[in-house]
Design an enzyme around this catalytic site. Structure first.
Site: not given
Lengths: 79, 158
Positions: A13-15, A40
């Site tokens: 997932y981000c980041p 994602d």
């Protein structure tokens, strides 16, 4: 699209996808293309934003069954 | 010269801390120079997890007993429910392969994010430098923060 290297960010997932992209791109030569695999959805907005901000070129993002392939060409000069 | 980003991390709750680290790591990935200033409850994030925290005075000893801190002990800002909520959230995050606070600290350091602990609140709480993890780059006050923040393109208070 033909890439010089592939980075697997599936399940991240981000980041982390952009963090890993930034890290991996350092290993590549200017003009080479990195393929980033991700699932994602954030990458659809984040990769263009990251490229705009860092001066690297986004060649395109392919989407297939919830998986994304983003192609980034490393900038000629470090930005 | 790279653009600067500063974050004041005032909160010590896991959810808020994750947001702060995400932004810090994201900014560093975009080639920006990032400093995180930990103050007040935010100091809990960078306290050592192991051992006891040395302290002077009974009230400070009590405060540090109730507010032990350390990256493994951060509560949730909502639905903590005496730890049950945090346990559930941590499990969901683990299942989703989301990084833990410790992993985010390590990634932030690897990305070159600077950690500064606020000496003002350290004084109030009676914390000395050895209460903190070695990843902390420096100790400073409001002038240290403002000197960075006035050159900052993005300055956030979390």
């Amino acid at each position: 699209m033909k890439a010089d290297a592939t980075l697997d960010c599936i399940g991240l997932y981000c980041p982390m996808p952009i963090y890993n992209t930034a890290k991996k791109l350092k290993e590549l030569k200017p003009g080479q293309v990195l393929e980033v695999l991700a699932d994602d959805e954030g990458i659809k907005a984040d990769m263009p934003a990251w490229c705009r901000s860092t001066g690297n070129e986004l060649l395109g993002i392919d989407e297939e069954k919830g998986q994304y392939k983003a192609y980034v060409r490393k900038a000629k000069k470090e930005v | 010269m790279p653009e600067k980003v500063t974050l004041v991390v005032f909160s010590g709750e896991m959810d808020k801390v994750l947001a702060a680290f995400n932004i810090a790591i994201g900014a560093a990935s975009m080639g920006m120079e990032v400093s995180m200033f930990f103050t007040f409850w935010g100091l809990n994030i960078i306290k050592k997890n192991e051992g006891s925290i040395k302290n002077r005075g009974m009230m400070r000893k009590m405060l540090n007993l109730m507010n032990r801190g350390g990256s493994h002990r951060l509560p949730l800002s909502r639905f903590h429910m005496f730890g049950l909520g945090k346990w559930m959230m941590s499990k969901l995050m683990r299942d989703a392969k989301f990084p833990t606070v410790d992993e985010l600290i390590a990634t932030a350091k690897e990305a070159g994010v600077k950690f500064i602990a606020c000496t003002n609140t350290m004084g109030v709480m009676g914390l000395s430098r050895d209460a903190f993890i070695p990843e902390v780059d420096g100790f400073g006050g409001v002038a240290t923060y403002l000197a960075e923040a006035k050159e900052g393109r993005v300055n956030l208070f979390v």
